[in-house]
Design an enzyme around this catalytic site. Structure first.
Site, short mmCIF file in Angstrom:
data_model
loop_
_atom_site.label_atom_id
_atom_site.label_comp_id
_atom_site.label_asym_id
_atom_site.label_seq_id
_atom_site.Cartn_x
_atom_site.Cartn_y
_atom_site.Cartn_z
N HIS A 87 0.80 -1.23 0.00
CA HIS A 87 0.00 0.00 0.00
C HIS A 87 0.82 1.27 0.00
O HIS A 87 0.27 2.36 0.15
CB HIS A 87 -0.94 0.05 1.21
CG HIS A 87 -2.00 -0.99 1.21
ND1 HIS A 87 -3.26 -0.77 0.67
CD2 HIS A 87 -2.00 -2.26 1.66
CE1 HIS A 87 -3.99 -1.87 0.82
NE2 HIS A 87 -3.25 -2.79 1.42
N LYS A 142 -7.77 14.17 4.23
CA LYS A 142 -6.93 12.98 4.20
C LYS A 142 -5.88 13.14 5.29
O LYS A 142 -5.76 14.22 5.87
CB LYS A 142 -6.25 12.83 2.84
CG LYS A 142 -5.60 14.12 2.33
CD LYS A 142 -5.02 13.97 0.94
CE LYS A 142 -6.04 14.06 -0.18
NZ LYS A 142 -6.20 12.85 -0.93
N LYS A 155 1.30 14.37 0.22
CA LYS A 155 -0.06 14.67 -0.21
C LYS A 155 -0.24 16.16 -0.53
O LYS A 155 -1.22 16.56 -1.13
CB LYS A 155 -1.07 14.24 0.85
CG LYS A 155 -1.12 12.73 1.09
CD LYS A 155 -2.13 12.36 2.17
CE LYS A 155 -2.07 10.90 2.59
NZ LYS A 155 -2.77 9.98 1.66
N THR A 160 -8.51 6.62 -1.96
CA THR A 160 -9.88 6.12 -2.03
C THR A 160 -10.84 7.27 -1.75
O THR A 160 -12.00 7.23 -2.18
CB THR A 160 -10.12 4.98 -1.03
OG1 THR A 160 -9.56 5.35 0.24
CG2 THR A 160 -9.48 3.69 -1.50
N LYS A 181 -14.61 8.37 -3.32
CA LYS A 181 -15.80 8.74 -2.54
C LYS A 181 -16.30 10.10 -2.97
O LYS A 181 -17.52 10.34 -3.11
CB LYS A 181 -15.47 8.74 -1.04
CG LYS A 181 -15.11 7.36 -0.51
CD LYS A 181 -14.37 7.41 0.83
CE LYS A 181 -13.69 6.05 1.07
NZ LYS A 181 -12.69 6.11 2.15
C1 26V Z 1 2.30 2.42 7.66
C2 26V Z 1 2.89 2.41 8.89
C3 26V Z 1 4.33 2.49 8.98
C4 26V Z 1 4.82 2.03 10.29
C5 26V Z 1 4.06 2.62 11.41
C6 26V Z 1 2.63 2.24 11.36
C7 26V Z 1 2.07 2.31 10.01
C8 26V Z 1 0.72 2.26 9.86
C9 26V Z 1 0.15 2.29 8.63
C10 26V Z 1 0.95 2.37 7.54
C11 26V Z 1 0.25 2.33 6.24
C12 26V Z 1 0.64 3.32 5.29
C13 26V Z 1 0.13 2.88 4.01
C14 26V Z 1 -1.23 3.42 3.65
O1 26V Z 1 -2.07 3.78 4.44
N1 26V Z 1 -1.41 3.44 2.38
C15 26V Z 1 -2.61 3.93 1.78
O2 26V Z 1 -3.37 2.80 1.40
C16 26V Z 1 -4.56 3.17 0.76
C17 26V Z 1 -5.32 1.90 0.50
O3 26V Z 1 -4.66 1.12 -0.42
C18 26V Z 1 -4.26 3.92 -0.52
O4 26V Z 1 -5.47 4.31 -1.10
C19 26V Z 1 -3.41 5.14 -0.22
O5 26V Z 1 -3.02 5.76 -1.41
C20 26V Z 1 -2.20 4.74 0.56
O6 26V Z 1 -1.47 5.87 0.99
#
Ligand code: 26V
Length: 805
Positions: free
Chosen positions: A356, A544, A550, A652, A656
């Site tokens: 992601h 967001k 972003k 996403t 929406k």
């Molecule tokens: C990353 C991390 C890094 C370590 C600390 C905890 C933590 C928690 C969550 C994340 C996730 C980051 C990735 C994320 O949210 N990606 C988003 O995913 C969406 C669904 O696929 C996508 O639409 C977004 O573009 C993307 O930024």
């Protein structure tokens, strides 16, 4: 069997008297809320039972969606809508003196996620259920979800989100179905029947207790569930007697709280890894408990472990549950005595992984020492996976140490979670066309080169029944009048709206709906921020997580430009505009918090200026969450999707907003590319560098100063950050754009895209003047949004990745 109003009344009264010992007439609002939720949960529980029997009898394949985050939001209205019982319940409750909307408003968001990734997981649970696919989500029952945000003098303050006091109505504990999860200790080896075996010793146990949350589907016979694990101390009493009897009273309590702290709070960061021990514990709790549960269920039904990949698909949502790879191996090797090759074959065929993000700060790596200490047996298995992986790579690429190092599961003293997934999973996907290409071309290129057939794309989707049908009833009603009900089951039927393209009466009707939603948002803003916004102004929305990539800052800089232009020419003729922001920043993300402060300062100056505020207003709404998004999105006219190209995996929110008739103002990034494919240049405002141009510019050497030298207006805008036009100065932001060490200033190229963005914003203003043209753009966006349904996305996963019927 259909429930009548009399049935519902009876269910409510029985529940109320059972729980509160009173009739509903005497009940408080809170009691009525809890009663209603309990009744709905019981209805779902009965449906769940028969759906479970059906999938059991048909031996249907199950998918398990493993995610550290599910951003559920509220459930009451969603469940009633799905059960098609909303109006019946509303009328019964009205007869008892309760307004159903007031009961809805009592429900806290289940905010068990940070942003897009968590919300996507929830949308996918909804769609699996709509489509009657047997799917179970696994996550953690955080006692505290994503923090509540307050803005004090422009500064973000964080407060604990105690959602369980009113939110636990949906959770059903299964205390006697807990699994033991082992941390620390050491591994002893011994021989048995000529086989080398391993025993985990001297570990600390934590019990993982499951809590079930039922997930309903629209008019669907299916009810799925989300299983949330809660960490409990294994000692029967609340204190550890082993220590207590020795007189070590505090230690006895400590052991217990140490265990329970694991599921206390969601990590409120999605921007960088911290490598914290507690986070690794959370991940292992989720993975170990879920896999034990999955395997015990599978064995109970099928009696053999070999059939696991045929009957079970386990999906790894980003690398956070990547421990699935070694933990499944551990169970197969140590508990079912399979050979390494057999275990590896089952593991690979069972697991799949979605990436992601391409942001390197967010790619998870764990310190090897910490990993070994906390999970000694799992560590051994990771080492063996790595040894075999590296051996294979050496044979393929003799001497190419850099490549092998990049691809290894362990290197430089770290365990690399993405590489574990890449080494094992039979399918790997990105979340939009562009993102999946970037994975193949760069981030995961070396893996793609050896096994291209494992890589695929599934463009994200949204649960549009929540994001359109429920949160925008006015638009839904109009659509039903125009094109019938078909779109509520099949989102592609929205295309029928194209029949009305250019139809003035329909465009006017859509505008009237938008106006109602804008009034509702205006009244929310007035209550929340004390700002009166003009519902006839253009509502321009950027909502967001706050991230530099972003580029909320780019938006802010352009607003400063408009401010300066109005100051210079108070008669400037532009359609009035309201800029609306909402965003949470990670607690430790300094620059993100500075950007929030800048937006709030601009808002204060702009909204206080009697001339400027007639033309533009700026609003920062605090505490962005699912339920707030549901109020903002229906009212939006411009959807700001302005990330630097190549960095937003999909987005996403863009979908929406689109389905609610907002027109995208954006770069060719993430799913914007596919939105563009749907609506074309004429129904979208595109600007900015493309992903390959961004790359090329980096390689050439990016110099933000060159853009400032060429653009006097931009220079003026930047100067306001230094001169205190907006209250205090914003040196840190200024320096991040212009004065950082060579090659790191303006890392997200806001200045490179500024000019085109500003020009495009002027185009937005000009177009908005022509209500007919703008209204038709909006119409086309609604009509073309059907492809972004999560039903479509889940269908693709089911077919191409999970191999389900
Ligand atoms: C990353 C991390 C890094 C370590 C600390 C905890 C933590 C928690 C969550 C994340 C996730 C980051 C990735 C994320 O949210 N990606 C988003 O995913 C969406 C669904 O696929 C996508 O639409 C977004 O573009 C993307 O930024």
């Amino acid at each position: 069997m259909e429930l009548t109003k009399t049935d519902l009344l009876e269910l409510l009264e029985n529940e109320c008297s059972k729980s509160f010992g009173c009739s509903l007439k005497e009940a408080s609002k809170k009691q009525a809320y809890k009663t209603l939720c309990a009744v709905v949960r019981d209805i779902l529980s009965k449906k769940r039972k028969s759906f479970k029997e059906e999938i059991y009898a048909k031996e249907r394949k199950q998918v398990y969606y493993m995610s550290m985050e599910f951003l559920v939001g509220t459930s009451l209205r969603n469940n009633l809508f799905n059960l098609k019982l909303e109006s019946k319940f509303a009328s019964v409750l009205k007869g008892l003196g309760f307004d159903i909307q007031e009961l809805y408003d009592m429900e806290p968001d289940a905010g068990l996620g940070n942003g897009g990734l968590g919300r996507l997981a929830s949308c996918y649970m909804d769609s699996m259920t709509n489509m009657a696919l047997p799917g179970t989500g696994f996550s953690i029952r955080y006692e505290f979800g994503i923090f509540r945000q307050k803005i004090v003098d422009g500064w973000q303050m964080e407060f604990p989100d105690d959602w369980l006091s009113m939110g636990d109505v949906w959770l059903r504990p299964r205390e006697d179905e807990a699994f033991e999860v082992k941390f620390g200790g050491n591994v002893a080896s011994y021989e048995e029947n000529g086989r080398l075996c391993f025993r985990h010793e001297n570990y600390n146990s934590v019990m993982a207790v499951p809590y079930d949350m039922f997930i309903s589907g629209y008019g669907s016979r299916a009810v799925n569930k989300l299983v949330l694990w809660s960490a409990k101390s294994p000692s029967k009493n609340s204190i550890d007697l082993r220590y207590f009897v020795r007189g070590e009273h505090l230690k006895a309590l400590e052991q217990n709280t140490m265990a329970e702290v694991i599921s206390k709070v969601l990590y409120p960061a999605d921007d960088h890894i911290e490598g914290k021990r507690l986070r690794l514990k959370q991940q292992y709790l989720l993975v170990s408990a879920s896999l034990q549960s999955i395997i015990s269920l599978h064995l109970k039904k099928y009696g053999n472990i070999q059939s696991l990949p045929d009957k079970v698909a386990i999906h790894i949502n980003d690398t956070h549950p990547a421990l699935c790879v070694p933990e499944l191996m551990r169970i197969l090797l140590d508990e079912y005595s399979l050979s390494w090759d057999e275990a590896w074959d089952i593991t690979c065929r069972t697991l799949s992984y979605t990436n992601h993000t391409v942001m390197s700060e967010a790619l998870e790596r764990w310190n090897e020492g910490l990993f070994r200490e906390l999970l000694p047996r799992v560590y051994q298995i990771v080492c063996e996976i790595n040894r075999r992986l590296v051996e294979g790579l050496f044979a393929k690429y003799p001497g190419d140490v850099a490549k092998i190092d990049y691809m290894a599961a362990i290197s430089g003293g770290e365990v690399k979670m993405a590489n574990l997934c890449l080494a094992a999973c039979h399918k790997i996907n990105g979340v939009s066309k562009l993102h999946s290409e970037i994975l193949k071309d760069s981030l995961f290129h070396d893996y793609y080169a050896i096994t291209p057939e494992r890589f695929t794309n599934v463009t994200n989707g949204i649960a549009y029944r929540r994001w359109l049908c429920q949160s925008n009833p006015a638009l839904t009603k109009l659509l039903r009048e125009l094109i019938g009900d078909g779109f509520m089951k099949d989102s592609m039927a929205l295309e029928d709206l194209l029949r009305y393209s250019g139809d003035k009466a329909v465009i006017d009707a859509l505008a009237a709906v938008k106006r109602v939603n804008k009034e509702r948002l205006a009244s929310y803003i007035s209550g929340a921020n004390g700002i009166n916004v003009n519902p006839d102004s253009l509502f321009d929305v950027q909502i967001k997580r706050l991230h530099e990539y972003k580029r909320q800052l780019l938006n802010a800089l352009q607003i400063i430009r408009m401010y300066l232009r109005i100051k210079e020419n108070p008669n400037l003729d532009i359609p009035p505009r309201t800029f609306i922001f909402a965003a949470k920043a990670s607690s430790g993300y300094f620059m993100a918090k500075q950007i929030i402060r800048l937006i709030c300062s601009i808002a204060e100056t702009v909204n206080a200026d009697p001339v400027v505020r007639e033309k533009i207003k700026v609003v920062f709404l605090e505490d962005y969450k699912v339920s707030l998004a549901e109020i903002i999105i229906p009212a939006a006219e411009i959807s700001e999707q302005i990330s630097i190209a190549g960095k937003e995996a999909s987005g996403t929110g863009n979908m929406k907003l689109m389905i609610n008739g907002a027109v995208t103002l954006g770069t060719l990034d993430g799913a914007n590319v596919e939105i563009h494919e749907q609506v074309g240049d004429e129904n979208m405002f595109l600007f900015g560098l493309h992903a390959d141009e961004v790359e090329a510019l980096w390689r050439r050497g990016y110099d933000p100063h060159s853009y400032v030298r060429r653009n006097a207006e931009l220079n003026e805008v930047l100067r306001t950050l230094k001169t205190g036009v907006f209250g205090s100065n914003f040196d840190d932001i200024y320096n991040s754009l212009l004065s950082n060490a060579y090659g790191t200033a303006d890392a997200y190229m806001a200045l490179a895209d500024f000019e085109d963005y500003a020009r495009t914003q002027d185009r937005v203003s000009a177009t908005y003047r022509d209500a007919y043209t703008f209204g038709n753009m909006s119409l086309v966006n609604i009509a073309k949004a059907g492809i972004f349904s999560s039903d479509r996305a889940v269908g693709e996963y089911a077919k191409n990745i999970w191999y389900m019927k």
